[in-house]
Design an enzyme around this catalytic site. Structure first.
Site, PDB file in Angstrom:
ATOM      1  N   GLU A  44       0.807  -1.241   0.051  1.00  0.00           N
ATOM      2  CA  GLU A  44      -0.115   0.065  -0.071  1.00  0.00           C
ATOM      3  C   GLU A  44       1.021   1.249   0.065  1.00  0.00           C
ATOM      4  O   GLU A  44       1.788   1.420   0.873  1.00  0.00           O
ATOM      5  CB  GLU A  44      -0.826  -0.055   1.228  1.00  0.00           C
ATOM      6  N   LYS A 117     -10.308   1.992  -1.638  1.00  0.00           N
ATOM      7  CA  LYS A 117     -10.086   1.496  -0.390  1.00  0.00           C
ATOM      8  C   LYS A 117     -11.637   2.092  -0.029  1.00  0.00           C
ATOM      9  O   LYS A 117     -11.996   3.164   0.163  1.00  0.00           O
ATOM     10  CB  LYS A 117      -9.044   1.900   0.279  1.00  0.00           C
ATOM     11  N   CYS A 154      -5.486  -2.870   3.016  1.00  0.00           N
ATOM     12  CA  CYS A 154      -5.194  -2.628   4.313  1.00  0.00           C
ATOM     13  C   CYS A 154      -6.441  -2.834   5.346  1.00  0.00           C
ATOM     14  O   CYS A 154      -6.864  -4.055   5.367  1.00  0.00           O
ATOM     15  CB  CYS A 154      -4.345  -1.511   4.330  1.00  0.00           C
TER      16      CYS A 154
END
Length: 292
Positions: A44, A117, A154
């Site tokens: 990331e 995300k 994440c």
């Protein structure tokens, strides 16, 4: 059903500048290709330091378009090596509108798709809500020349809903570009349990969905605020039984590889038919924040 393919995770350390970071990533990608990797995944926001440790309006100058310089450089590597690349960028979608975004690059250098995300954390030294809007594209699996690549990022790792919905898009593997680490003062007391919880949650996603799961983290101490964050690596790939196929160290740059075999997912789902037995008629309350 797609044929088996080799997945490679590039566990990287931030070398001190975006230029050095991109050069290092490109070199590691070429090395991965020489090892037979067909799909390579970067951590990331690998290009820069983990700037979310601080709140600083000037950081927005680091953001770029989906087809900006970072993606363009990796498109050249993809075309040169014939490798699918999962890229991670700080995306500028419009003035004042930014996302934490994955760009999936095909082996011919074209952009196959993007994922923004969905779950955005807000914790000490993880000030992501300041920088990123929540993703607006839903959960995705990208049908590439190598296989079906589900992309999450994440903090998405902790949400079973995200893994389920991505698996339902036909993913052969769910990859999680990651930047997670220890607060140095907490490491002695909580470090081991934090890593264990992180790994266990993702292995559970693999088992519950009959899908391969791969998490690629960064390594190294990045001290931009106070004691900083020590990114703990531990990148790994597991199969649909949750068995570890490859595991990284806590402190070294390395390339982890494993074979992704969609036929094994098929067999696993026949033995454990969780998708068959889902009570989709009874899950309406999942869309509520809490309670009945």
């Amino acid at each position: 059903m797609t044929a088996p393919f080799t997945l490679g995770l590039l566990q990287l350390k931030y070398p001190g500048s975006p230029k050095a970071s991109l050069e290092n990533a490109c070199a590691m990608l070429e090395k991965a290709a020489s090892k037979g990797v067909q799909v390579a995944c970067l951590p990331e926001l690998f290009l820069t330091d983990y700037f979310c440790q601080r709140i600083d309006p000037s950081v927005f100058d680091l953001a770029e378009a989906v087809d900006g310089p970072t993606t363009q450089a990796l498109q050249k590597i993809a075309k040169k090596t014939g490798m699918v690349i999962v890229n991670s960028i700080f995306e500028k979608a419009a003035p004042g509108l930014h996302y934490n975004t994955v760009v999936v690059i095909e082996k011919d250098g074209s952009i196959k798709g993007t994922y923004r995300k969905m779950h955005i954390p807000h914790d000490p030294l993880f000030e992501e809500k300041y920088y990123f809007a929540p993703g607006d594209q839903g959960f995705k699996s990208h049908k590439t020349s190598a296989g079906n690549i589900g992309t999450l990022i994440c903090w998405d790792q902790w949400y079973p809903e995200a893994a389920r919905l991505t698996a339902m898009q036909g993913a052969d593997v769910i990859v999680y570009p990651t930047a997670i680490g220890w607060h140095p003062k907490e490491k002695a007391e909580f470090g081991e349990s934090q890593v264990s919880a992180w790994e266990t949650a993702q292995r559970a996603h693999a088992i519950a969905n009959g899908v391969y799961v791969a998490a690629v983290n960064r390594v190294g101490l990045e001290k931009t605020v106070g004691d900083g964050l020590e990114f703990f690596g531990h990148s790994f790939i597991c199969d649909p039984f949750g068995r570890i196929l490859a595991m990284g160290s806590h402190d070294k740059e390395e390339i982890l590889t494993a074979k992704i075999d969609p036929a094994w997912s098929e067999k696993t789902r026949r033995w454990w038919p969780f998708f068959r037995d889902r009570r989709v008629d009874a899950y309406g309350d999942i869309t509520k924040r809490f309670g009945n």
